[in-house]
Design a protein around this motif. Structure first.
Motif, PDB file in Angstrom:
ATOM      1  N   ASP A  37       0.850  -1.095   0.159  1.00 45.82           N
ATOM      2  CA  ASP A  37       0.037   0.084   0.302  1.00 45.82           C
ATOM      3  C   ASP A  37       0.897   1.099  -0.081  1.00 45.82           C
ATOM      4  O   ASP A  37       0.280   2.627  -1.006  1.00 45.82           O
ATOM      5  N   ILE A  38       1.855   1.221   0.649  1.00 47.63           N
ATOM      6  CA  ILE A  38       2.951   2.140   1.145  1.00 47.63           C
ATOM      7  C   ILE A  38       3.362   2.858  -0.763  1.00 47.63           C
ATOM      8  O   ILE A  38       3.657   3.302  -1.202  1.00 47.63           O
ATOM      9  N   ARG A  39       3.551   1.266  -1.167  1.00 47.11           N
ATOM     10  CA  ARG A  39       4.861   1.924  -2.280  1.00 47.11           C
ATOM     11  C   ARG A  39       3.054   2.492  -3.794  1.00 47.11           C
ATOM     12  O   ARG A  39       4.352   3.228  -3.903  1.00 47.11           O
ATOM     13  N   THR A  40       2.063   1.546  -3.742  1.00 50.08           N
ATOM     14  CA  THR A  40       1.036   1.991  -4.458  1.00 50.08           C
ATOM     15  C   THR A  40       0.934   3.626  -4.269  1.00 50.08           C
ATOM     16  O   THR A  40       0.808   4.640  -5.239  1.00 50.08           O
ATOM     17  N   LEU A  41       0.832   4.412  -3.031  1.00 50.09           N
ATOM     18  CA  LEU A  41       0.341   5.211  -2.477  1.00 50.09           C
ATOM     19  C   LEU A  41       1.845   6.290  -3.417  1.00 50.09           C
ATOM     20  O   LEU A  41       1.493   7.601  -3.892  1.00 50.09           O
ATOM     21  N   ARG A  42       3.151   5.965  -2.908  1.00 46.41           N
ATOM     22  CA  ARG A  42       3.815   7.086  -3.451  1.00 46.41           C
ATOM     23  C   ARG A  42       3.989   7.391  -4.803  1.00 46.41           C
ATOM     24  O   ARG A  42       4.932   8.205  -5.511  1.00 46.41           O
ATOM     25  N   PRO A  47       5.493  13.287  -6.151  1.00 48.02           N
ATOM     26  CA  PRO A  47       5.707  13.871  -8.164  1.00 48.02           C
ATOM     27  C   PRO A  47       7.555  13.083  -7.621  1.00 48.02           C
ATOM     28  O   PRO A  47       7.379  12.968  -9.127  1.00 48.02           O
ATOM     29  N   ASP A  48       7.883  13.272  -7.287  1.00 51.76           N
ATOM     30  CA  ASP A  48       9.446  13.055  -6.697  1.00 51.76           C
ATOM     31  C   ASP A  48      10.036  11.650  -7.675  1.00 51.76           C
ATOM     32  O   ASP A  48      11.342  11.657  -8.276  1.00 51.76           O
ATOM     33  N   LEU A  49       8.734  10.867  -7.275  1.00 56.86           N
ATOM     34  CA  LEU A  49       9.152   9.642  -7.375  1.00 56.86           C
ATOM     35  C   LEU A  49       8.468   9.045  -9.029  1.00 56.86           C
ATOM     36  O   LEU A  49       7.969   8.093  -8.878  1.00 56.86           O
ATOM     37  N   TYR A  50       7.965  10.272  -9.604  1.00 55.98           N
ATOM     38  CA  TYR A  50       7.140   9.904 -10.943  1.00 55.98           C
ATOM     39  C   TYR A  50       8.027   9.051 -11.832  1.00 55.98           C
ATOM     40  O   TYR A  50       9.060   9.386 -11.936  1.00 55.98           O
ATOM     41  N   THR A  51       6.947   8.047 -12.092  1.00 57.80           N
ATOM     42  CA  THR A  51       7.857   7.085 -13.484  1.00 57.80           C
ATOM     43  C   THR A  51       7.977   7.419 -14.881  1.00 57.80           C
ATOM     44  O   THR A  51       6.605   7.861 -15.200  1.00 57.80           O
ATOM     45  N   GLU A  52       8.594   8.466 -15.625  1.00 60.65           N
ATOM     46  CA  GLU A  52       8.015   8.844 -16.624  1.00 60.65           C
ATOM     47  C   GLU A  52       7.883   7.418 -18.098  1.00 60.65           C
ATOM     48  O   GLU A  52       8.807   6.336 -17.875  1.00 60.65           O
ATOM     49  N   ARG A  53       6.863   7.198 -18.496  1.00 61.84           N
ATOM     50  CA  ARG A  53       7.061   6.684 -19.692  1.00 61.84           C
ATOM     51  C   ARG A  53       7.243   6.823 -21.414  1.00 61.84           C
ATOM     52  O   ARG A  53       6.467   8.085 -21.335  1.00 61.84           O
TER      53      ARG A  53
END
Length: 61
Positions: A37-42, A47-53
């Motif tokens: 759940d923590i990983r999903t929320l992050r 925004p600093d953990l955003y994965t650009e696709r």
């Protein structure tokens, strides 16, 4: 934490989770779900953990 969700996860521990062993599969499942759940929320709110696709072609532009 949702009791049904935790119980369901405790009944479906992965082989590597079973190999570690646990005196309390319910507590183990609760810890696994809490971390998930923590990983999903992050991922959703950090925004600093955003994965650009983007494709390699787009990255080269």
């Amino acid at each position: 934490m949702d009791e049904d969700r935790t119980t369901s996860r405790a009944e479906k521990l992965l082989p590597e989770e079973l190999a570690v062993g646990s005196a309390d599969p319910q507590a183990q499942a609760e810890a696994i779900l809490a971390e998930s759940d923590i990983r999903t929320l992050r991922a959703q709110h950090g925004p600093d953990l955003y994965t650009e696709r983007r494709t390699s072609e787009e990255a080269a532009e």
